[in-house]
Design a protein around this motif. Structure first.
Motif, PDB file in Angstrom:
ATOM      1  N   GLY A   1      51.981  42.663  27.472  1.00 25.88           N
ATOM      2  CA  GLY A   1      52.623  43.566  26.516  1.00 25.88           C
ATOM      3  C   GLY A   1      53.116  44.839  27.178  1.00 25.88           C
ATOM      4  O   GLY A   1      54.203  45.341  26.860  1.00 25.88           O
ATOM      5  N   ILE A   2      52.326  45.390  28.115  1.00 28.60           N
ATOM      6  CA  ILE A   2      52.756  46.590  28.841  1.00 28.60           C
ATOM      7  C   ILE A   2      54.028  46.293  29.631  1.00 28.60           C
ATOM      8  O   ILE A   2      55.009  47.040  29.588  1.00 28.60           O
ATOM      9  CB  ILE A   2      51.633  47.092  29.771  1.00 28.60           C
ATOM     10  CG1 ILE A   2      50.440  47.596  28.958  1.00 28.60           C
ATOM     11  CG2 ILE A   2      52.153  48.217  30.676  1.00 28.60           C
ATOM     12  CD1 ILE A   2      49.236  47.961  29.796  1.00 28.60           C
TER      13      ILE A   2
ATOM     14  N   LEU B   1      47.353  41.922  26.930  1.00 25.47           N
ATOM     15  CA  LEU B   1      47.615  43.365  26.927  1.00 25.47           C
ATOM     16  C   LEU B   1      48.533  43.744  28.078  1.00 25.47           C
ATOM     17  O   LEU B   1      49.512  44.500  27.890  1.00 25.47           O
ATOM     18  CB  LEU B   1      46.296  44.125  27.029  1.00 25.47           C
ATOM     19  CG  LEU B   1      46.409  45.657  27.123  1.00 25.47           C
ATOM     20  CD1 LEU B   1      46.975  46.238  25.827  1.00 25.47           C
ATOM     21  CD2 LEU B   1      45.046  46.275  27.431  1.00 25.47           C
ATOM     22  N   LEU B   2      48.244  43.248  29.279  1.00 30.20           N
ATOM     23  CA  LEU B   2      49.075  43.569  30.437  1.00 30.20           C
ATOM     24  C   LEU B   2      50.487  43.011  30.276  1.00 30.20           C
ATOM     25  O   LEU B   2      51.471  43.659  30.666  1.00 30.20           O
ATOM     26  CB  LEU B   2      48.433  43.026  31.711  1.00 30.20           C
ATOM     27  CG  LEU B   2      47.128  43.700  32.150  1.00 30.20           C
ATOM     28  CD1 LEU B   2      46.546  43.001  33.366  1.00 30.20           C
ATOM     29  CD2 LEU B   2      47.349  45.181  32.429  1.00 30.20           C
TER      30      LEU B   2
ATOM     31  N   THR C   1      55.561  37.941  27.658  1.00 33.48           N
ATOM     32  CA  THR C   1      54.539  37.738  26.635  1.00 33.48           C
ATOM     33  C   THR C   1      54.518  36.319  26.083  1.00 33.48           C
ATOM     34  O   THR C   1      53.443  35.741  25.877  1.00 33.48           O
ATOM     35  CB  THR C   1      54.759  38.736  25.483  1.00 33.48           C
ATOM     36  OG1 THR C   1      56.145  38.734  25.106  1.00 33.48           O
ATOM     37  CG2 THR C   1      54.367  40.145  25.907  1.00 33.48           C
TER      38      THR C   1
ATOM     39  N   GLY D   1      50.036  47.247  24.174  1.00 29.60           N
ATOM     40  CA  GLY D   1      50.638  47.226  25.498  1.00 29.60           C
ATOM     41  C   GLY D   1      52.097  47.617  25.486  1.00 29.60           C
ATOM     42  O   GLY D   1      52.564  48.364  26.362  1.00 29.60           O
ATOM     43  N   SER D   2      52.846  47.153  24.486  1.00 32.12           N
ATOM     44  CA  SER D   2      54.280  47.428  24.459  1.00 32.12           C
ATOM     45  C   SER D   2      54.577  48.902  24.217  1.00 32.12           C
ATOM     46  O   SER D   2      55.581  49.423  24.713  1.00 32.12           O
ATOM     47  CB  SER D   2      54.969  46.567  23.398  1.00 32.12           C
ATOM     48  OG  SER D   2      54.603  46.952  22.085  1.00 32.12           O
TER      49      SER D   2
ATOM     50  N   LEU E   1      47.184  43.278  20.535  1.00 32.41           N
ATOM     51  CA  LEU E   1      47.183  43.469  21.981  1.00 32.41           C
ATOM     52  C   LEU E   1      48.595  43.708  22.517  1.00 32.41           C
ATOM     53  O   LEU E   1      48.824  44.605  23.338  1.00 32.41           O
ATOM     54  CB  LEU E   1      46.558  42.258  22.660  1.00 32.41           C
ATOM     55  CG  LEU E   1      45.049  42.085  22.447  1.00 32.41           C
ATOM     56  CD1 LEU E   1      44.603  40.696  22.874  1.00 32.41           C
ATOM     57  CD2 LEU E   1      44.277  43.159  23.208  1.00 32.41           C
ATOM     58  N   ILE E   2      49.552  42.901  22.050  1.00 28.60           N
ATOM     59  CA  ILE E   2      50.931  43.078  22.508  1.00 28.60           C
ATOM     60  C   ILE E   2      51.476  44.421  22.040  1.00 28.60           C
ATOM     61  O   ILE E   2      52.175  45.117  22.795  1.00 28.60           O
ATOM     62  CB  ILE E   2      51.821  41.929  22.002  1.00 28.60           C
ATOM     63  CG1 ILE E   2      51.404  40.612  22.665  1.00 28.60           C
ATOM     64  CG2 ILE E   2      53.291  42.206  22.292  1.00 28.60           C
ATOM     65  CD1 ILE E   2      52.118  39.393  22.117  1.00 28.60           C
TER      66      ILE E   2
ATOM     67  N   ILE F   1      52.681  51.417  25.308  1.00 29.51           N
ATOM     68  CA  ILE F   1      52.451  52.048  26.614  1.00 29.51           C
ATOM     69  C   ILE F   1      53.636  51.795  27.543  1.00 29.51           C
ATOM     70  O   ILE F   1      54.189  52.719  28.157  1.00 29.51           O
ATOM     71  CB  ILE F   1      51.148  51.520  27.250  1.00 29.51           C
ATOM     72  CG1 ILE F   1      49.943  51.881  26.389  1.00 29.51           C
ATOM     73  CG2 ILE F   1      50.984  52.068  28.672  1.00 29.51           C
ATOM     74  CD1 ILE F   1      48.656  51.218  26.820  1.00 29.51           C
ATOM     75  N   GLY F   2      54.044  50.536  27.635  1.00 28.74           N
ATOM     76  CA  GLY F   2      55.148  50.188  28.531  1.00 28.74           C
ATOM     77  C   GLY F   2      56.465  50.771  28.086  1.00 28.74           C
ATOM     78  O   GLY F   2      57.240  51.281  28.904  1.00 28.74           O
TER      79      GLY F   2
END
Length: 253
Positions: free
Chosen positions: A13-14, A10-11, A30, A213-214, A209-210, A216-217
């Motif tokens: 992906g962000i 997840l992180l 990733t 996260g992506s 998960l990716i 959000i990022g």
């Protein structure tokens, strides 16, 4: 997949979504994480491509003001990006996995080189004052197609490839060029995602998960990346990328 592995993906992906929106090299975050957790390289690449697509759309939405007035250009070049992504997807699924495992370390190395020289590319774009005569513009669609093929096959640093192509050929402000880059990279990512969902075998847990996260990022504009100075950020990306390349090389022996 345990909770710590899920958190790490997840992180990643962000970070990838944010860096893709600003520069374009998020796959180098990733992809190595998925490899480290035991995903086969082709499965990792497919899952990564699908997962990063929502973040690419979010990054494009964040640059919507800079896209104003570029609608016709986006449509024309996005068609070439789409064709390139399909070409890359066909190559990934039809060539033997050994080819991917052999080529990807080279592609990662190329991506790391592009990341190192990216400031010079950006400086050339910013410092250009006088409009150009238009020489080389007919080659832009071909360059975009080639970048799309690269992005459909393996997405690392496709944004930097696009910036170098667009920035040297178009008489536009760097922010508008970056917005166009985001739109074309999003086209590649979404096209590749649809192709891989239809014909590939992704890990849906990793994809989810990716993707989360992506988004959000991508929407917040590289929230994690802005915590680091540009030099440190590039150094981190290159270190992660080289680690992934070495991991792939050692796994072959």
């Amino acid at each position: 997949m345990g909770p710590w592995e899920a958190l790490a993906i997840l992180l990643a992906g962000i970070g990838a979504g944010g860096i893709n929106a600003v520069v374009g090299s998020g796959t180098l975050f990733t992809f190595p994480v998925l490899l480290a957790f035991g995903f086969p390289p082709v499965t990792a690449s497919i899952s990564n491509s699908i997962g990063l697509a929502p973040g690419a759309l979010a990054g494009t939405f964040g640059y919507r003001r800079e896209l104003h007035g570029q609608g016709r250009r986006v449509l024309r070049l996005a068609a070439m990006s789409c064709l390139g992504a399909l070409t890359g997807g066909v190559l990934l699924l039809n060539l033997p996995s050994e080819v991917f495992e052999s080529v990807v370390p080279v592609l990662i190395g190329l991506a790391c080189v592009l990341i190192i020289i990216q400031p010079r590319i950006a400086r050339r774009v910013r410092e250009r004052k006088k409009p150009r005569s238009g020489r080389g513009r007919p080659l832009v669609p071909l360059g975009v197609y080639a970048a799309g093929t690269y992005g459909g096959y393996f997405a690392a640093a496709q944004g930097i490839v696009l910036i170098s192509i667009l920035g040297t050929a178009l008489d536009e402000d760097v922010q508008r060029i970056n917005a166009l880059k985001n739109a074309l990279a999003a086209t590649v990512n979404v096209t590749a995602a649809v192709f891989y969902i239809t014909f590939g075998e992704p890990s849906w847990a990793a994809v989810g998960l990716i993707a989360a996260g992506s988004v959000i990022g991508g929407y917040t504009g590289a929230l994690l990346g802005r915590m680091l100075k540009p030099f440190a950020l590039r150094g981190l990306i290159v270190a992660v990328g080289l680690t992934a390349a070495l991991q792939l090389v050692f796994e072959r022996f």
